[in-house]
Design an enzyme around this catalytic site. Structure first.
Site, mmCIF file in Angstrom:
data_model
loop_
_atom_site.group_PDB
_atom_site.id
_atom_site.type_symbol
_atom_site.label_atom_id
_atom_site.label_comp_id
_atom_site.label_asym_id
_atom_site.label_seq_id
_atom_site.Cartn_x
_atom_site.Cartn_y
_atom_site.Cartn_z
ATOM 1 N N CYS A 109 0.808 -1.229 0.000
ATOM 2 C CA CYS A 109 0.000 0.000 0.000
ATOM 3 C C CYS A 109 0.841 1.279 0.000
ATOM 4 C CB CYS A 109 -0.935 0.019 1.197
ATOM 5 S SG CYS A 109 -2.080 -1.356 1.187
ATOM 6 N N HIS A 244 -3.000 7.346 2.341
ATOM 7 C CA HIS A 244 -3.491 6.066 1.825
ATOM 8 C C HIS A 244 -4.878 5.842 2.438
ATOM 9 C CE1 HIS A 244 -4.070 1.968 0.930
ATOM 10 N NE2 HIS A 244 -3.735 1.500 2.124
ATOM 11 N N ASN A 274 -10.298 0.527 -0.061
ATOM 12 C CA ASN A 274 -8.841 0.560 -0.032
ATOM 13 C C ASN A 274 -8.316 -0.060 -1.323
ATOM 14 O OD1 ASN A 274 -6.143 -0.104 0.370
ATOM 15 N ND2 ASN A 274 -6.419 -0.755 2.494
#
Ligand code: UT7
Length: 317
Positions: A109, A244, A274
């Site tokens: 990520c 993020h 996400n």
């Protein structure tokens, strides 16, 4: 070093709502909205990761007024590509009809920020003038769709940016890794060697949610404070923090600890979930296209995730 001259994004058309997920696993819209901040996510029904990466790249090139033949490197990130080799970067090069070198970076990520750091190194050599960076994910392909603690969180999509060496907007960066697989891991297909005796977990996302949550809040706060202190800036000087997009509550906690308003953080998790390496460039593209970034604005990008890895950078738009 470099600055960002164009951004792009692509998400699949298919929207999967929380209510639809509730027909598949034991969950409900209220829990997901309250605990994570997601209402819906996009799920690919027929596009590979590299095809989404290509569509985001096209948008970024158009936005940058740049042609594939202008590119000196293509750098991509993904934990959910259709092939280990060729990399997503190589497939994007082919689809764009570009001829430059292309390579992939794996930092889960946080990978988009690791791409920027890698690009900074390539620019520093003085040989690159324009670099395309893309984060692209088809996370739906590596989810255990019977595990409610992970399948409700993730979504598919791609985000891209074109970087140019004609101005210096990449002012500072922090990159950190605490290597290990006990908190987050995505095991690979073990293969069928008749000689190999070890077993691996299933090839899906495995995540200790609460451990990741605490790690994320600490990483965001510590990285942002480091960047502010090193550059003699205060949070008031920062136009946006682009985090993020993993859980809205992570941002609520970080904002509180940093003693700043949640509005300082740009959030779109409600609509995409996400999307791992794609989440920051997608958010950046939304901000850019909405005209919310003015030349000279300071922004901070901050990411955390598998590795464990976390990174942040200070950019002057
Ligand atoms: O991008 C990579 C980085 N990843 C992240 O940053 C993720 C960070 N972690 C998180 O976002 C959160 O930890 C999760 C969203 C994964 C989980 O949320 P949580 O608030 O930490 O929930 P929990 O695991 O503490 O579970 C609380 C309760 C449990 O029930 P009991 O034991 O209290 O009865 C769970 O079984 O919620 C239950 N639960 C659910 N209920 C409805 C867990 N998942 C669900 C669900 N729907 N999907």
């Amino acid at each position: 070093m470099f600055h960002i001259i164009g951004t792009g994004m692509y998400v699949p058309e298919r929207i999967v709502t929380n209510d639809e997920l509730a027909t598949m696993v034991d969950t409900n819209d209220e829990w997901i909205r309250q605990r994570v901040g997601i209402a819906e996510r996009r799920i690919s029904t027929g596009e590979w990761t590299s095809e989404m990466a290509y569509k985001a790249a096209l948008q970024a090139l158009e936005n940058a007024n740049c042609k594939p033949e202008d590119l000196d490197y293509i750098l991509t990130a993904s934990v959910s590509a259709e092939c280990v080799s060729p990399s997503t970067a190589c497939m994007v090069q082919k689809l764009l009809g570009a001829t430059c070198p292309a390579l992939e970076v794996n930092a889960a990520c946080s990978a988009f920020l690791f791409l920027l750091e890698t690009a900074a190194g390539l620019f520093a050599r003085g040989k690159a003038k324009k670099i395309l960076v893309v984060g692209a994910e088809r996370l739906s392909g590596i989810l255990d769709w019977s595990d409610r603690s992970t399948c409700i969180i993730f979504g598919d999509g791609a985000g891209a940016a074109v970087l140019s060496n004609d101005k210096d907007g990449y002012l500072d960066s922090v990159v950190t890794v605490h290597g290990g697989d006990d908190v987050i891991k995505i095991p690979h297909f073990t293969g069928c060697s008749p000689f190999f005796t070890k077993e691996n977990d299933s090839p899906y996302i495995h995540m200790q949610g609460q451990e990741t949550f605490k790690y994320a809040v600490n990483a965001i706060c510590s990285d942002i404070n480091t960047l502010l202190e090193r550059n003699s800036l205060a949070l008031d000087d920062i136009r946006y923090i682009v985090p993020h997009q993993a859980n809205k509550r992570i941002i609520d906690f970080a904002a509180k600890r940093l003693k700043t308003s949640e509005d300082k953080f740009y959030l779109n998790i409600e609509h995409y979930g996400n999307t791992s390496s794609a989440s920051i460039p997608i958010a950046l593209d939304e901000l850019n296209r909405a005209g919310k970034l003015q030349s000279g604005d300071y922004i901070i990008l901050t990411a955390f995730g598998g590795g464990l890895a976390n990174a942040a950078c200070l950019i002057r738009w």
